[in-house]
Design a protein around this motif. Structure first.
Motif, PDB file in Angstrom:
ATOM      1  N   GLN A 175      24.178  30.773  46.759  1.00 15.35           N
ATOM      2  CA  GLN A 175      25.125  30.860  47.815  1.00 15.35           C
ATOM      3  C   GLN A 175      25.130  31.922  48.489  1.00 15.35           C
ATOM      4  O   GLN A 175      25.076  32.398  49.662  1.00 15.35           O
ATOM      5  N   THR A 176      24.922  33.371  47.899  1.00 12.06           N
ATOM      6  CA  THR A 176      24.572  34.649  48.248  1.00 12.06           C
ATOM      7  C   THR A 176      23.354  34.703  48.954  1.00 12.06           C
ATOM      8  O   THR A 176      23.199  35.165  50.150  1.00 12.06           O
ATOM      9  N   LEU A 177      22.292  34.207  48.515  1.00 15.59           N
ATOM     10  CA  LEU A 177      20.820  34.106  49.291  1.00 15.59           C
ATOM     11  C   LEU A 177      21.055  33.704  50.407  1.00 15.59           C
ATOM     12  O   LEU A 177      20.242  34.108  51.593  1.00 15.59           O
ATOM     13  N   VAL A 178      21.632  32.159  50.728  1.00 11.79           N
ATOM     14  CA  VAL A 178      21.713  31.667  51.749  1.00 11.79           C
ATOM     15  C   VAL A 178      22.549  32.368  52.865  1.00 11.79           C
ATOM     16  O   VAL A 178      22.027  32.490  54.071  1.00 11.79           O
ATOM     17  N   ALA A 179      23.610  33.195  52.316  1.00 14.82           N
ATOM     18  CA  ALA A 179      24.336  33.956  53.201  1.00 14.82           C
ATOM     19  C   ALA A 179      23.621  35.090  53.871  1.00 14.82           C
ATOM     20  O   ALA A 179      23.826  35.552  54.998  1.00 14.82           O
ATOM     21  N   THR A 268      24.069  14.048  43.945  1.00 13.96           N
ATOM     22  CA  THR A 268      24.892  15.300  44.159  1.00 13.96           C
ATOM     23  C   THR A 268      24.366  16.653  43.808  1.00 13.96           C
ATOM     24  O   THR A 268      25.216  17.589  43.800  1.00 13.96           O
ATOM     25  N   ALA A 269      23.067  16.643  43.399  1.00 15.75           N
ATOM     26  CA  ALA A 269      22.306  17.856  43.203  1.00 15.75           C
ATOM     27  C   ALA A 269      22.439  18.932  44.269  1.00 15.75           C
ATOM     28  O   ALA A 269      22.277  18.686  45.249  1.00 15.75           O
ATOM     29  N   PRO A 270      22.654  20.231  43.985  1.00 14.67           N
ATOM     30  CA  PRO A 270      22.691  21.138  45.138  1.00 14.67           C
ATOM     31  C   PRO A 270      21.591  21.434  45.956  1.00 14.67           C
ATOM     32  O   PRO A 270      20.443  21.162  45.391  1.00 14.67           O
ATOM     33  N   ARG A 271      21.955  21.438  47.149  1.00 16.45           N
ATOM     34  CA  ARG A 271      20.814  21.357  48.199  1.00 16.45           C
ATOM     35  C   ARG A 271      21.075  22.231  49.377  1.00 16.45           C
ATOM     36  O   ARG A 271      22.412  22.612  49.412  1.00 16.45           O
ATOM     37  N   VAL A 272      20.148  22.700  50.221  1.00 14.11           N
ATOM     38  CA  VAL A 272      20.554  23.286  51.396  1.00 14.11           C
ATOM     39  C   VAL A 272      20.430  22.852  52.559  1.00 14.11           C
ATOM     40  O   VAL A 272      19.445  21.908  52.801  1.00 14.11           O
TER      41      VAL A 272
END
Length: 481
Positions: A175-179, A268-272
């Motif tokens: 989440q931080t990396l994407v931000a 439902t696996a996390p993805r971007v």
């Protein structure tokens, strides 16, 4: 002759020479000043001769050989191919490094080899069963067995909890990396706008382009971004084929999917996702390794849930194997044995495993319960002895756990080796980039001397022309006065 063909025209040409050599010295000074600046690309003043008029006058032609030199253009030295390769290799290195770090953290969760690892705790349980088989009537031996089993249960729960915590931290890091990637994308878009404005105004924008390239390299390492240069000088940034930055506009990335390891499935696996649009983006760099680590369990892979699933399977196999033998025996009171390992709630996992027996007398060490004969007098420890031998079975719990640890160790070792190899490749690419774009002080010192001597020569030219003009103005026409 034309206006620049006489002595005064020579002064004009000498003036352009002075300006050009001064510009060259300025650029050389800028290079030397930024020799240690990260991302700085050396610059070069492009000297071009200014030709004379190619259009003849009426009934005349100009004999002027030229009108001096121009140094208006300053070139930023870069190799587009090496820049593209640096982005790709940097993204690969970042992904492999993140993957290796994730596997190393998983190894830390298992604490192997070590006195607090499950393997050591399991061995103590088998030893405790051996003591009970030798002294089935001894309450102390039975109590020690339950304590060893309780410690083993605690070890399994701790490992499971560490893996769950690592999953949560990895998702938070994603989440931080994407931000951060969104912030950098916005900065690239702003720099695109500034560079376009500077280019249209005829101003230099080399330093802005350097800052932009540094951001693009960081985006490559973060999410696997690649760049392509447009004719107007702007960069288009793409991630997995989806455009992230176009001219002065930037899209956004967002993390979607499960927020708990217990709810992760293939769907439902996390993805971007790319926003707007909402489509999943194939990633590179650190983000790719983090998404892989958060994915569902697989037969082979670097997912945290893969190893958590194998640990759960081990806990289930351990409970089933031990409970099957233990339930076939009799406790100290001649009662049929109960399960030794149970679940504290829900399906039995490494996180929910618990002791099904808390009373030392309830340990089913005996194979027989003869009618009318006190069990402690029969000195029967056959079941406890059978449980001791479970640790020696080729397909027993120990073998299953060792297979898990060996698989983890091999994958972690391969990942570390891949990082070492990739770092060598990155080093070679960086060296090639440095040879093109980096500042070489020896070369700059040579350039500085060249510009200095050329400036001095231009100054002497001014002096020579001045002396010629002095002769013409002050000394000619004096004879006969």
């Amino acid at each position: 002759m034309g206006s620049n063909g006489g002595s005064f025209g020579g002064l004009s040409r000498a003036l352009t020479a002075l300006h050009a050599q001064q510009r060259g010295l300025d650029v050389t000074g800028q290079n030397i000043a930024n020799v240690n600046t990260v991302g700085y690309s050396r610059q070069r003043a492009e000297l071009q001769s200014i030709g004379g008029s190619v259009v003849p006058a009426i009934f005349a032609k100009s004999p002027i050989v030229g009108q001096g030199v121009s140094a208006d253009q300053v070139t930023r030295i870069r190799d587009a191919f090496l820049e593209s390769r640096a982005q790709n290799e940097g993204a690969t290195a970042a992904r492999l490094t993140e993957q290796s770090a994730s596997l190393t953290e998983i190894e830390s969760a298992f604490r192997e080899p070590g006195s607090t690892g499950v393997q050591a705790l399991l061995s103590k349980v088998w030893q405790a069963f051996g003591n009970v088989s030798n002294h089935p009537e001894n309450i102390g031996a039975r109590t020690a067995l339950l304590e060893s089993a309780k410690t083993l249960v605690g070890g399994l729960q701790t490992t499971r909890s560490s893996l769950d915590r690592q999953w949560g931290e990895t998702r938070a890091n994603l989440q931080t990396l994407v931000a951060d990637a969104n912030t950098m994308a916005g900065q690239v878009a702003d720099l695109n706008k500034a560079i376009l404005a500077a280019t249209n105004a005829g101003m230099e924008s080399n330093e802005l382009a350097d800052k932009r390239d540094v951001l693009v390299q960081e985006l490559a390492a973060s999410v696997g971004a690649t760049s392509s240069r447009a004719d107007d000088g702007s960069l288009t940034i793409s991630v997995g084929g989806s455009v992230l930055v176009s001219k002065s506009s930037a899209f956004r990335l967002a993390v979607d999917g499960a927020t708990s390891p217990d709810t992760v499935t293939a769907a439902t696996a996390p993805r971007v996702l790319i926003v707007p649009g909402g489509s999943a983006v194939p990633l590179g760099g650190r983000a790719a390794a983090q998404v892989d680590a958060l994915g569902p369990a697989a037969a082979q892979g670097t997912s945290i849930l893969t190893f958590r699933g194998q640990l759960d399977t081990f806990a289930q196999d351990l409970a089933t194997t031990v409970n099957t033998v233990h339930s076939a025996g009799y406790d100290l009171d001649g009662t049929s044995g109960n399960v030794l390992f149970a679940s504290s709630g829900g399906p039995l996992t490494a996180g929910s495993i618990s002791l099904g027996i808390t009373d030392p007398r309830g340990v089913a060490a005996a194979k027989y319960a003869p009618a009318g004969v006190p069990l402690k007098a029969s000195n029967d420890g056959h079941i406890a002895d059978a449980l001791t031998k479970l640790g020696q079975l080729p397909s027993g719990p120990d073998a299953t756990y060792r297979s898990l640890i060996v698989s983890l160790g091999v994958q972690s070792s391969v990942a570390a080796s891949n990082v070492t190899i990739q770092n060598v490749i990155v080093g070679q690419v960086d060296s090639a980039r440095e040879s093109v774009a980096g500042v070489n002080l020896d070369e700059e010192m040579t350039n500085m001397l060249q510009y200095q001597h050329a400036y001095s020569a231009a100054g002497r030219l001014v002096t020579a022309i001045d002396e010629m003009l002095d002769t013409v103005i002050n000394r000619m026409g004096l004879v006969g006065r």
